[in-house]
Motif scaffolding. Sequence first.
Motif, PDB file in Angstrom:
ATOM      1  N   ILE A  89     125.633 -36.173 -10.897  1.00  0.00           N
ATOM      2  CA  ILE A  89     126.015 -35.033 -11.739  1.00  0.00           C
ATOM      3  C   ILE A  89     127.391 -35.247 -12.359  1.00  0.00           C
ATOM      4  N   ASP A  90     127.888 -36.485 -12.275  1.00  0.00           N
ATOM      5  CA  ASP A  90     129.115 -36.903 -12.956  1.00  0.00           C
ATOM      6  C   ASP A  90     130.345 -36.138 -12.482  1.00  0.00           C
ATOM      7  N   VAL A  91     130.487 -36.013 -11.152  1.00  0.00           N
ATOM      8  CA  VAL A  91     131.759 -35.545 -10.612  1.00  0.00           C
ATOM      9  C   VAL A  91     132.759 -36.690 -10.713  1.00  0.00           C
ATOM     10  N   VAL A  92     134.031 -36.363 -10.868  1.00  0.00           N
ATOM     11  CA  VAL A  92     135.019 -37.419 -11.075  1.00  0.00           C
ATOM     12  C   VAL A  92     136.188 -37.371 -10.101  1.00  0.00           C
ATOM     13  N   ALA A  93     136.553 -36.191  -9.606  1.00  0.00           N
ATOM     14  CA  ALA A  93     137.736 -36.084  -8.753  1.00  0.00           C
ATOM     15  C   ALA A  93     137.680 -34.782  -7.978  1.00  0.00           C
ATOM     16  N   ALA A  94     138.462 -34.741  -6.890  1.00  0.00           N
ATOM     17  CA  ALA A  94     138.504 -33.543  -6.052  1.00  0.00           C
ATOM     18  C   ALA A  94     139.905 -33.364  -5.492  1.00  0.00           C
ATOM     19  N   ASN A  95     140.279 -32.109  -5.257  1.00  0.00           N
ATOM     20  CA  ASN A  95     141.588 -31.849  -4.653  1.00  0.00           C
ATOM     21  C   ASN A  95     141.596 -30.517  -3.916  1.00  0.00           C
ATOM     22  N   HIS A  96     142.543 -30.399  -2.991  1.00  0.00           N
ATOM     23  CA  HIS A  96     142.841 -29.114  -2.358  1.00  0.00           C
ATOM     24  C   HIS A  96     143.574 -28.266  -3.382  1.00  0.00           C
ATOM     25  N   GLU A  97     143.175 -27.008  -3.504  1.00  0.00           N
ATOM     26  CA  GLU A  97     143.818 -26.132  -4.474  1.00  0.00           C
ATOM     27  C   GLU A  97     144.986 -25.363  -3.828  1.00  0.00           C
ATOM     28  N   PHE A  98     145.430 -24.306  -4.505  1.00  0.00           N
ATOM     29  CA  PHE A  98     146.638 -23.597  -4.080  1.00  0.00           C
ATOM     30  C   PHE A  98     146.503 -22.928  -2.719  1.00  0.00           C
ATOM     31  N   SER A  99     145.347 -22.362  -2.434  1.00  0.00           N
ATOM     32  CA  SER A  99     145.194 -21.518  -1.250  1.00  0.00           C
ATOM     33  C   SER A  99     144.532 -22.263  -0.107  1.00  0.00           C
ATOM     34  N   SER A 100     144.747 -21.803   1.104  1.00  0.00           N
ATOM     35  CA  SER A 100     144.088 -22.396   2.266  1.00  0.00           C
ATOM     36  C   SER A 100     142.581 -22.301   2.113  1.00  0.00           C
ATOM     37  N   GLY A 101     141.903 -23.424   2.371  1.00  0.00           N
ATOM     38  CA  GLY A 101     140.453 -23.441   2.280  1.00  0.00           C
ATOM     39  C   GLY A 101     139.914 -23.457   0.870  1.00  0.00           C
ATOM     40  N   GLN A 102     140.791 -23.594  -0.129  1.00  0.00           N
ATOM     41  CA  GLN A 102     140.350 -23.575  -1.522  1.00  0.00           C
ATOM     42  C   GLN A 102     140.394 -24.992  -2.099  1.00  0.00           C
ATOM     43  N   PHE A 103     139.313 -25.366  -2.797  1.00  0.00           N
ATOM     44  CA  PHE A 103     139.182 -26.719  -3.317  1.00  0.00           C
ATOM     45  C   PHE A 103     138.681 -26.681  -4.760  1.00  0.00           C
ATOM     46  N   GLU A 104     138.874 -27.810  -5.438  1.00  0.00           N
ATOM     47  CA  GLU A 104     138.342 -27.975  -6.783  1.00  0.00           C
ATOM     48  C   GLU A 104     137.743 -29.368  -6.906  1.00  0.00           C
ATOM     49  N   ILE A 105     136.567 -29.441  -7.505  1.00  0.00           N
ATOM     50  CA  ILE A 105     135.934 -30.719  -7.824  1.00  0.00           C
ATOM     51  C   ILE A 105     135.643 -30.718  -9.309  1.00  0.00           C
ATOM     52  N   ASN A 106     136.152 -31.725 -10.014  1.00  0.00           N
ATOM     53  CA  ASN A 106     136.029 -31.772 -11.471  1.00  0.00           C
ATOM     54  C   ASN A 106     134.764 -32.508 -11.903  1.00  0.00           C
ATOM     55  N   LEU A 107     134.163 -31.995 -12.959  1.00  0.00           N
ATOM     56  CA  LEU A 107     132.995 -32.602 -13.591  1.00  0.00           C
ATOM     57  C   LEU A 107     133.398 -33.144 -14.954  1.00  0.00           C
ATOM     58  N   TRP A 108     132.841 -34.277 -15.343  1.00  0.00           N
ATOM     59  CA  TRP A 108     133.139 -34.870 -16.631  1.00  0.00           C
ATOM     60  C   TRP A 108     132.517 -34.031 -17.745  1.00  0.00           C
ATOM     61  N   HIS A 109     133.053 -34.169 -18.943  1.00  0.00           N
ATOM     62  CA  HIS A 109     132.521 -33.408 -20.074  1.00  0.00           C
ATOM     63  C   HIS A 109     131.286 -34.089 -20.652  1.00  0.00           C
ATOM     64  N   SER A 110     130.453 -33.303 -21.305  1.00  0.00           N
ATOM     65  CA  SER A 110     129.239 -33.817 -21.944  1.00  0.00           C
ATOM     66  C   SER A 110     128.699 -32.739 -22.873  1.00  0.00           C
ATOM     67  N   GLU A 111     127.561 -33.015 -23.518  1.00  0.00           N
ATOM     68  CA  GLU A 111     126.942 -32.008 -24.365  1.00  0.00           C
ATOM     69  C   GLU A 111     126.680 -30.742 -23.557  1.00  0.00           C
ATOM     70  N   ALA A 112     126.766 -29.598 -24.215  1.00  0.00           N
ATOM     71  CA  ALA A 112     126.854 -28.314 -23.533  1.00  0.00           C
ATOM     72  C   ALA A 112     125.736 -28.062 -22.532  1.00  0.00           C
ATOM     73  N   LEU A 113     124.485 -28.334 -22.916  1.00  0.00           N
ATOM     74  CA  LEU A 113     123.375 -28.061 -21.996  1.00  0.00           C
ATOM     75  C   LEU A 113     123.462 -28.945 -20.765  1.00  0.00           C
ATOM     76  N   ASP A 114     123.769 -30.204 -20.958  1.00  0.00           N
ATOM     77  CA  ASP A 114     123.909 -31.115 -19.823  1.00  0.00           C
ATOM     78  C   ASP A 114     125.059 -30.678 -18.928  1.00  0.00           C
ATOM     79  N   ALA A 115     126.173 -30.258 -19.525  1.00  0.00           N
ATOM     80  CA  ALA A 115     127.313 -29.801 -18.730  1.00  0.00           C
ATOM     81  C   ALA A 115     126.939 -28.584 -17.890  1.00  0.00           C
ATOM     82  N   ALA A 116     126.181 -27.661 -18.480  1.00  0.00           N
ATOM     83  CA  ALA A 116     125.749 -26.470 -17.744  1.00  0.00           C
ATOM     84  C   ALA A 116     124.779 -26.831 -16.630  1.00  0.00           C
TER      85      ALA A 116
END
Length: 450
Positions: free
Chosen positions: A193-220
């Motif tokens: 699903i083209d994930v690219v990176a992950a990190n711990h966010e600002f709050s305890s237990g909060q995370f973010e995983i980034n997805l690469w960009h693509s045409e709108a339907l595929d991104a959704a």
Amino acid sequence: MGHFDEDSLRELAAQLRADDVDIVRIGYSDLIGTERGRDILVDRFDRTVGDGVAFCRSVYGTSPMGDVVDIAGGLSAGLPDIVAFPDVATARKVPWEPGVAHVIADVYNPDGTPSEESPRMVLKRVVQQFSELGMTPIAGPELEFYVVEKDDTAVNGYRRYGEATGNVYVSGLKGDPENLLLSSLRELAAYDIDVVAANHEFSSGQFEINLWHSEALDAADRAFRFKTAVKELARRRGKMATFMAKPFNDEGGSGFHLHFSTLDDDGRPLFDDPEGEDGLSKIARSAIAGVLAHAPALAAISNPTINSYKRFGPDTLAPWLVDWGLDNRSAMVRIPPERGRASRMELRLGDASANPYLAIAGLLAAAYLGIRDGLEPPAKLEGYGYDLAKSDRLPEDLSTALGALEEDKDLAQILGPEFVSTFVAYKRNELERFSQYVTDWEFREYAYHL
């Protein structure tokens, strides 16, 4: 309709069997982004799905608590069917479920017309509008979420995973003591699903995983699969991942930021113009203006729960006003500093509870209207935002946002009037149920003294 020939189905089934897959999970999004679906034996796949897989239409109108909301053509019409046809191009193996493949479905009415309530169909409708302008919309989703663990001593029954202060953008066991994020990143990578990176966010237990960009339907599609997968991977480890906008009073909320740009039919970026103001093209400026003009209605789609509006406010890094700025994270629309092919806008309005198909469709619809009508944005934000003297405030609650969506006939025409009517009815029911529910806050505030 979603017809495809029997040979395509047989070829897919044969390929899946060759990949040691014996179950196909056919899934689609309901109004709130929850996946609804069915597991089908590969040996019965082509026979079962050739004429579509029937589901009760009211699954769109089923609340998180299992209440059946009477949407148009649902309960009062006798609970008729909708029919799901798998988009065979979306089939892929599920890495953490041996022998299982997943395929996304498009949903139709029994007469062959697209289901107006289907979020994927809503997005397809908007993408088609861009196609008629000779444009291909590109989207890049960014989603934050919390991971929590059961705790019988907590008020709501859960505590934040890896509780500790100040673990902003740390990696490793410091903010992720069981390496949950690292293992999830690897499993999601195998899911294609083209994930690219992950990190711990600002709050305890909060995370973010980034997805690469693509045409709108595929991104959704990828964002929809991502949310379902993250929750499933957490369950496999005895935890719960939640994309709720603001699950805790003492911590920040979770955002769903969307990067957006357009290409022409030859793949050239349409937001970039070295001679334009701020290096942006007229098309880019009109897209920004469209998003600002329709922001109150967009809030209903990008911030679709009662809880969503508790994420907003000054100094939250969530937007509060209808504004835009250059590389300014206090603005609702941020223009990142890159230009050329990377020229784009970032809509910071949405929270993580938004349905990916609808969040992207709403952004695209507003931008389309701005481009179509040649709108020009107001002056950009200079300095730190959250000053009511500079810009109008976003809706303060879900009811106000829904009212704005109902009144925005231009946006409704692009998204589909039937969809907007159904969405508003579903969400008004949510407000009605909440208004009758006694909360912990009320008991704590009133019971002792009154």
